[in-house]
Design a protein around this motif. Structure first.
Motif, short mmCIF file in Angstrom:
data_model
loop_
_atom_site.label_atom_id
_atom_site.label_comp_id
_atom_site.label_asym_id
_atom_site.label_seq_id
_atom_site.Cartn_x
_atom_site.Cartn_y
_atom_site.Cartn_z
N LYS A 130 38.03 -14.69 16.45
CA LYS A 130 38.39 -14.60 17.75
C LYS A 130 38.42 -16.14 18.16
N ARG A 131 37.36 -16.82 17.89
CA ARG A 131 37.28 -17.94 18.44
C ARG A 131 38.54 -19.05 17.81
N VAL A 132 38.78 -18.72 16.62
CA VAL A 132 39.85 -19.43 16.05
C VAL A 132 41.13 -19.26 16.82
N VAL A 133 41.48 -17.88 17.17
CA VAL A 133 42.46 -17.65 17.77
C VAL A 133 42.56 -18.31 19.31
N LYS A 134 41.46 -18.12 19.93
CA LYS A 134 41.29 -18.81 21.09
C LYS A 134 41.43 -20.28 20.97
N ARG A 135 41.22 -20.92 20.13
CA ARG A 135 41.36 -22.35 20.01
C ARG A 135 42.81 -22.73 19.92
N LEU A 136 43.60 -22.04 18.86
CA LEU A 136 44.73 -22.20 18.34
C LEU A 136 45.84 -21.68 19.52
N THR A 137 45.54 -20.70 20.47
CA THR A 137 46.49 -20.28 21.32
C THR A 137 46.23 -20.90 22.73
N HIS A 138 45.02 -21.51 22.88
CA HIS A 138 44.40 -22.17 23.98
C HIS A 138 44.57 -21.19 25.30
N ARG B 199 37.71 -39.04 19.75
CA ARG B 199 38.82 -39.60 20.55
C ARG B 199 39.73 -40.28 19.87
N LEU B 200 39.74 -40.63 18.33
CA LEU B 200 40.64 -41.30 17.76
C LEU B 200 41.97 -40.66 17.76
N PRO B 201 43.07 -41.45 17.87
CA PRO B 201 44.39 -40.58 18.10
C PRO B 201 44.77 -39.56 16.98
N ILE B 202 44.05 -39.78 15.48
CA ILE B 202 44.41 -38.95 14.41
C ILE B 202 43.63 -37.43 14.57
N LEU B 203 42.53 -37.40 15.57
CA LEU B 203 41.91 -36.35 15.79
C LEU B 203 42.11 -35.64 17.00
N LYS B 204 42.36 -36.53 18.07
CA LYS B 204 42.40 -36.31 19.37
C LYS B 204 43.00 -34.88 19.88
N CYS B 205 43.90 -34.48 19.23
CA CYS B 205 44.82 -33.17 19.78
C CYS B 205 44.13 -32.13 18.79
N ASN B 206 43.55 -32.32 17.92
CA ASN B 206 42.99 -31.18 16.99
C ASN B 206 41.97 -30.07 17.66
N PRO B 207 42.67 -28.95 17.87
CA PRO B 207 41.36 -28.01 18.39
C PRO B 207 40.35 -27.84 17.66
N PHE B 208 40.16 -28.23 16.62
CA PHE B 208 39.08 -27.95 15.69
C PHE B 208 38.11 -29.39 15.62
N LYS B 209 38.49 -30.60 16.25
CA LYS B 209 37.94 -31.67 15.88
C LYS B 209 36.38 -31.63 16.06
N CYS C 57 37.24 -24.87 0.97
CA CYS C 57 35.79 -25.03 1.30
C CYS C 57 35.79 -25.55 2.92
N HIS C 58 36.44 -26.52 3.16
CA HIS C 58 36.26 -27.13 4.28
C HIS C 58 36.79 -26.33 5.57
N ALA C 59 37.80 -25.66 5.17
CA ALA C 59 38.53 -24.57 6.39
C ALA C 59 37.48 -23.49 6.66
N PHE C 60 37.01 -23.08 5.49
CA PHE C 60 35.88 -22.05 5.72
C PHE C 60 34.88 -22.34 6.37
N ALA C 61 34.45 -23.40 6.24
CA ALA C 61 33.29 -24.18 7.17
C ALA C 61 33.67 -24.49 8.45
N ILE C 62 34.87 -24.83 8.82
CA ILE C 62 35.26 -25.20 10.22
C ILE C 62 35.43 -23.89 10.90
N TYR C 63 35.96 -22.76 10.12
CA TYR C 63 36.24 -21.57 11.15
C TYR C 63 34.95 -20.68 10.99
#
Length: 165
Positions: free
Chosen positions: A129-137, A62-72, A109-115
């Motif tokens: 597919k999950r990455v695209v869903k999160r990016l496109t909402h 919920r911190l402002p720096i992460l709040k809007c990130n679709p992969f938080k 390395c971290h991007a790979f782990a996130i996706y």
């Protein structure tokens, strides 16, 4: 050791030694580290400030720096312990990955782990597919976007394939 407090300062502060160490180990300035620490300490709702406070992952999200990130949730999951708590050091490590001076290999390395949503060590079509869903909402259009990208539907990448890309 950073335990000085005033009436205007209801939480712990970092010691000079800690600030020096964090500026040495991270790409952040003293001011940025103090700002992150202030934000992190505000997540501690206990009556008495705690030196070794661990924040709940959902509070960090919920911190402002992460709040809007679709992969938080995925980002935080990488840095949190098995009980979904983060120390300030974990939080600072997490933020370091997104700094422009962080190495490309660490970012990769971290991007790979996130996706890698299914944590199988590969980026397959379901992960994409999950990455695209999160990016496109938009869950309904992700299938057509993935189909247009096409080539990724037949490919499955693992992190060791990064040199061939």
């Amino acid at each position: 050791m950073g335990n000085s407090q005033s009436a205007c300062e209801p939480y712990q502060t970092l010691s000079g030694n800690e600030l020096v160490e964090f500026t040495r180990l991270t790409p952040f300035s003293r001011f940025e580290i103090e700002s992150f620490y202030d934000d992190f300490q505000k997540l501690d709702h206990s009556a008495q400030p705690r030196r070794n406070f661990r924040a709940r992952a959902e509070d960090v999200a919920r911190l402002p720096i992460l709040k809007c990130n679709p992969f938080k949730d995925r980002i935080i999951q990488i840095f949190a312990d098995q009980n979904s708590f983060l120390t300030f050091e974990d939080f600072l490590d997490m933020m370091s990955v997104f700094h422009p001076r962080c190495s490309k290999m660490v970012k990769l390395c971290h991007a790979f782990a996130i996706y890698d949503f299914d944590n199988d060590g590969y980026l397959g079509s379901e992960d994409l597919k999950r990455v695209v869903k999160r990016l496109t909402h938009r869950g309904d259009s992700s299938e057509s976007i993935i189909t247009q990208v096409g080539v990724f539907l037949e490919l499955k990448f693992n992190f060791s394939d990064r040199k061939t890309l």
